[in-house]
Design an enzyme around this catalytic site. Structure first.
Site, short mmCIF file in Angstrom:
data_model
loop_
_atom_site.label_atom_id
_atom_site.label_comp_id
_atom_site.label_asym_id
_atom_site.label_seq_id
_atom_site.Cartn_x
_atom_site.Cartn_y
_atom_site.Cartn_z
N LEU A 101 -0.34 -8.03 2.37
CA LEU A 101 -0.74 -9.18 3.21
C LEU A 101 -1.88 -8.77 4.14
CD1 LEU A 101 0.32 -12.14 3.37
CD2 LEU A 101 1.41 -11.48 5.52
N GLY A 102 -3.00 -8.33 3.54
CA GLY A 102 -4.21 -8.06 4.30
C GLY A 102 -5.05 -9.32 4.41
N ARG A 103 -6.36 -9.15 4.56
CA ARG A 103 -7.24 -10.31 4.74
C ARG A 103 -7.15 -11.27 3.55
NH1 ARG A 103 -10.70 -5.90 6.20
NH2 ARG A 103 -11.36 -5.93 8.39
N ILE A 104 -7.28 -10.72 2.35
CA ILE A 104 -7.27 -11.57 1.15
C ILE A 104 -5.86 -12.08 0.87
CG2 ILE A 104 -7.65 -11.59 -1.34
CD1 ILE A 104 -9.99 -9.64 -0.85
N SER A 147 4.25 -5.68 2.81
CA SER A 147 3.11 -4.92 3.31
C SER A 147 3.67 -3.68 4.02
CB SER A 147 2.27 -5.76 4.27
OG SER A 147 3.04 -6.16 5.38
N ARG A 148 2.78 -2.86 4.54
CA ARG A 148 3.24 -1.62 5.17
C ARG A 148 4.10 -1.89 6.40
NH1 ARG A 148 -2.50 1.48 5.06
NH2 ARG A 148 -3.14 -0.67 5.40
N SER A 149 3.88 -3.03 7.05
CA SER A 149 4.68 -3.40 8.21
C SER A 149 4.83 -4.91 8.23
CB SER A 149 4.02 -2.92 9.51
OG SER A 149 2.73 -3.49 9.65
N ARG A 193 -6.82 -4.36 -8.09
CA ARG A 193 -7.35 -3.33 -8.97
C ARG A 193 -6.38 -3.15 -10.13
NH1 ARG A 193 -11.69 -3.75 -6.88
NH2 ARG A 193 -12.95 -2.12 -5.90
N GLU A 232 -11.40 -1.61 -17.63
CA GLU A 232 -12.36 -2.69 -17.78
C GLU A 232 -13.79 -2.14 -17.87
OE1 GLU A 232 -13.08 -4.20 -13.29
OE2 GLU A 232 -11.03 -4.54 -14.02
N HIS A 272 -13.06 -9.79 -14.19
CA HIS A 272 -13.25 -9.24 -12.84
C HIS A 272 -14.32 -10.03 -12.09
CE1 HIS A 272 -12.98 -5.34 -10.24
NE2 HIS A 272 -13.08 -6.44 -9.50
#
Length: 294
Positions: A133-136, A155-157, A213, A242, A260
């Site tokens: 759950l980062g920016r994207i 997520s990590r936290s 990725r 790819e 991609h």
């Protein structure tokens, strides 16, 4: 980039084409691609002070080697969030509603011949999991929430969210959702993060969507699960090898395949290039880069 001006090379291997004195004069690299750029490449450029990556993912660049040599690294965050999130949602809908197959059905004349296209899967109101759950990832979750989906994430936290459900590990997340969207950063830390166990937890009705990725997913385990029906389907914009992807993907009717193209719109690619240039200009002028990662 140096006092010689800009020098275009097809990839890191092109450094050997430059005379030693020209390599020594280079101060900044505008980097684009997925070929590894590590300690050996950096050591060929003794005057290098900046590697400006074209893209938000910089896993091809050995950041630890750069730090050890006092080389700054930048990327192009935020400007591509919307396009990547849009594609993730589009791929999810395309897989659920069979949009690619439906297009072929119309073009083939089957519809005109009176045949019925098979019923597809409802997406609105489903349970969606965001892995990272980062920016994207946040942008994807916001879009899927508008489809009345129940949002789960790992997520990590734990993050501040509008009541979304946090899972401390990915297997629990996969077990709880219908659609699992991978929005992780690339690199060694996330290699194989979507493991065979995660794929099994997603189950025969689950769908995996990956816009991060290819390395983040155990691709062999995913293919095995798709071929045996132990997972319901997938929508993939990224792959391990790819563009020469595993041929087993091509025979699977439950998979939506993309080349991609997450950030590949005119507007966003121009914004990425502008931010890459702005980082280089700032560095050459003796200022701090705008979007450093190291």
């Amino acid at each position: 980039m140096s006092e010689l001006g800009a020098v275009h090379l097809p990839g890191p291997e092109g450094l050997d084409r430059l005379a030693p004195e020209n390599r020594a004069a280079l101060r900044a690299v505008a980097y684009k691609g997925h070929a590894p750029f590590g300690a050996a490449e950096m050591d060929r450029l003794p005057g290098l002070g900046l590697i400006a990556n074209y893209g938000v993912g910089y896993d091809a660049i050995d950041v630890h080697a750069a730090r050890a040599r006092g080389i700054r690294v930048t990327n192009t965050p935020d400007v591509l969030n919307d396009d990547v999130a849009d594609l993730a949602v589009g791929m999810l809908l395309a897989q659920a509603r069979g949009l690619v197959a439906a297009d072929r059905f119309v073009r083939s004349g089957d519809w005109a011949a009176g045949r019925d296209f098979p019923l597809q899967r409802k997406a609105s109101g489903a349970r969606a999991g965001i892995l990272g759950l980062g920016r994207i990832g946040r942008e994807i979750a916001d879009r899927l929430a508008a489809f009345k989906m129940e949002i789960h994430y790992h997520s990590r936290s734990e993050k501040e969210t509008p009541g979304w459900i946090f899972h401390a590990e990915p297997v629990s997340l996969a077990r709880a959702v219908d659609f699992l969207v991978v929005a992780l950063v690339g690199g060694p830390e996330t290699a194989g993060y979507v493991s065979a166990e995660v794929i099994e937890a997603l189950g025969p009705d689950g769908v995996l969507v990956n816009i991060s990725r290819g390395s983040c997913v155990d691709e062999a385990a995913l293919l095995d699960a798709l071929e045996t029906g132990r997972i319901g389907g997938a929508a993939l914009d990224v792959f391990v090898n790819e563009p020469r992807i595993d041929g087993r993907f091509l025979g699977l009717g439950t998979v939506v395949l993309q080349p991609h193209q997450g950030s590949a719109t005119h507007a966003t690619r121009a914004a990425m290039a502008r931010l890459q240039r702005d980082n280089i200009v700032a560095f050459l002028a003796g200022r701090d880069p705008l979007t450093p990662v190291a």
